[in-house]
Motif scaffolding. Structure first.
Motif, PDB file in Angstrom:
ATOM      1  N   PRO A   2     -10.407  10.822  11.936  1.00  0.00           N
ATOM      2  CA  PRO A   2      -8.939  10.336  11.396  1.00  0.00           C
ATOM      3  C   PRO A   2      -7.879  11.210  12.301  1.00  0.00           C
ATOM      4  N   GLN A   3      -8.128  12.695  12.605  1.00  0.00           N
ATOM      5  CA  GLN A   3      -7.863  13.110  13.104  1.00  0.00           C
ATOM      6  C   GLN A   3      -7.700  13.072  14.821  1.00  0.00           C
ATOM      7  N   ILE A   4      -8.452  12.733  15.031  1.00  0.00           N
ATOM      8  CA  ILE A   4      -8.970  12.799  16.022  1.00  0.00           C
ATOM      9  C   ILE A   4      -8.280  11.497  16.373  1.00  0.00           C
ATOM     10  N   ASP A   5      -8.584  10.609  15.964  1.00  0.00           N
ATOM     11  CA  ASP A   5      -8.188   9.582  16.256  1.00  0.00           C
ATOM     12  C   ASP A   5      -6.217   9.073  16.587  1.00  0.00           C
ATOM     13  N   ARG A   6      -5.641   9.677  15.375  1.00  0.00           N
ATOM     14  CA  ARG A   6      -4.157  10.160  15.689  1.00  0.00           C
ATOM     15  C   ARG A   6      -3.931  10.804  16.212  1.00  0.00           C
ATOM     16  N   THR A   7      -4.677  11.601  17.107  1.00  0.00           N
ATOM     17  CA  THR A   7      -4.200  12.820  17.943  1.00  0.00           C
ATOM     18  C   THR A   7      -3.971  11.825  19.967  1.00  0.00           C
ATOM     19  N   CYS A   8      -5.935  11.316  19.586  1.00  0.00           N
ATOM     20  CA  CYS A   8      -5.827  10.488  20.991  1.00  0.00           C
ATOM     21  C   CYS A   8      -4.652   9.195  21.538  1.00  0.00           C
ATOM     22  N   ALA A   9      -4.143   8.476  19.573  1.00  0.00           N
ATOM     23  CA  ALA A   9      -2.892   7.776  19.962  1.00  0.00           C
ATOM     24  C   ALA A   9      -1.821   8.292  20.015  1.00  0.00           C
ATOM     25  N   ALA A  10      -1.919   9.197  20.032  1.00  0.00           N
ATOM     26  CA  ALA A  10      -0.228  10.603  20.513  1.00  0.00           C
ATOM     27  C   ALA A  10      -0.202  10.209  21.982  1.00  0.00           C
ATOM     28  N   TRP A  11      -0.939  10.551  21.879  1.00  0.00           N
ATOM     29  CA  TRP A  11      -1.030  11.727  23.396  1.00  0.00           C
ATOM     30  C   TRP A  11      -1.172   9.942  24.571  1.00  0.00           C
ATOM     31  N   ALA A  12      -2.023   8.730  24.130  1.00  0.00           N
ATOM     32  CA  ALA A  12      -1.835   7.764  24.558  1.00  0.00           C
ATOM     33  C   ALA A  12      -0.602   7.076  24.336  1.00  0.00           C
ATOM     34  N   ALA A  13       0.207   7.343  23.677  1.00  0.00           N
ATOM     35  CA  ALA A  13       1.407   6.653  23.857  1.00  0.00           C
ATOM     36  C   ALA A  13       2.785   7.295  24.534  1.00  0.00           C
ATOM     37  N   ILE A  14       2.254   8.597  24.575  1.00  0.00           N
ATOM     38  CA  ILE A  14       2.691   9.028  25.614  1.00  0.00           C
ATOM     39  C   ILE A  14       2.893   8.891  26.891  1.00  0.00           C
ATOM     40  N   VAL A  15       2.006   9.352  27.542  1.00  0.00           N
ATOM     41  CA  VAL A  15       1.245   9.130  28.008  1.00  0.00           C
ATOM     42  C   VAL A  15       1.870   7.696  29.291  1.00  0.00           C
ATOM     43  N   ALA A  16       1.990   6.590  28.296  1.00  0.00           N
ATOM     44  CA  ALA A  16       1.988   5.175  28.300  1.00  0.00           C
ATOM     45  C   ALA A  16       3.634   5.370  28.164  1.00  0.00           C
TER      46      ALA A  16
END
Length: 222
Positions: A2-16
């Motif tokens: 879950p922590q990995i998923d949240r971190t990846c999602a956060a970076w994806a939102a920032i890049v987008a």
């Protein structure tokens, strides 16, 4: 996981967010380069300023959070971006209503009599665009036409009741903060439905590393 998923999602939102801002700025710049020699160039310039404000704000936040080794907390960045979205929305809306209110007679809150050529139409159109920008950064769907909403809110009694009584009568910023809060409330943007919150965010622009410069904010009284 879950922590990995949240971190990846956060970076994806920032890049987008960064890529979208870069694309918007590029398109606004190209449109401005192709501008005509009439009043449409003013709208192209206004759109370019808005795109630049968004891109510069995102770059500034990333610069403050990313260390020299390239490390950063993506969740802290997203929180800062959210705060910046609120600030930009408050600035856009306040400047929009300030420009509108500057076209209205203090003795009676309504449009001044029309003349054969009425520059207020350009002010209204720029205000419309600025309020669309404010809703866009909040990710609130913007209606196709905000004209009636703008004029209705600008004539509300509570807006004109906020006009300074003992201070400078030309200072209509308090009125613009009230109008902005009423506008956000009507659009369902609950985080900005308080005039005090709009004021706080608007005034914080002076302490920011980048304060968006809106051409509409300096629209003269006619």
């Amino acid at each position: 996981m879950p922590q990995i998923d949240r971190t990846c999602a956060a970076w994806a939102a920032i890049v987008a967010e960064r890529m979208a801002a870069d694309q918007d700025f590029t398109e606004a710049y190209l449109n401005f380069r192709k501008r005509s020699g009439d009043i449409r160039s003013l709208f192209a310039w206004d759109a370019l300023l808005a795109a630049e404000a968004r891109l510069s704000a995102i770059n500034g936040i990333l610069a403050r959070h990313i260390n020299e080794d390239g490390r950063a907390d993506p969740h802290a960045i997203l929180e800062a971006l959210h705060r910046e979205h609120l600030r930009l929305a408050a600035v856009y809306a306040t400047n929009a209503f300030l420009a509108i209110l500057n076209q209205m007679a203090p003795s009676k809150p309504k449009w001044l009599p029309l003349s054969e050529f009425d520059p207020r139409i350009a002010v209204l159109a720029l205000a419309h665009n600025a309020l669309v920008y404010s809703l866009n950064v909040l990710r609130v769907p913007a209606p196709s036409d905000l004209t009636e909403s703008i004029l209705s809110i600008a004539q509300r009694e509570e807006v004109w009741a906020a006009r300074p009584q003992n201070g400078n009568p030309q200072n209509r910023l308090p009125m613009a903060w009230v109008a902005s809060a009423l506008f956000f409330k009507s659009m369902g943007a609950t985080e900005l439905e308080s005039p005090e919150q709009v004021q706080l965010l608007y005034q914080s622009k002076s302490a920011s590393t980048f304060a968006p410069s809106m051409s509409i904010g300096s629209a003269p009284s006619l």
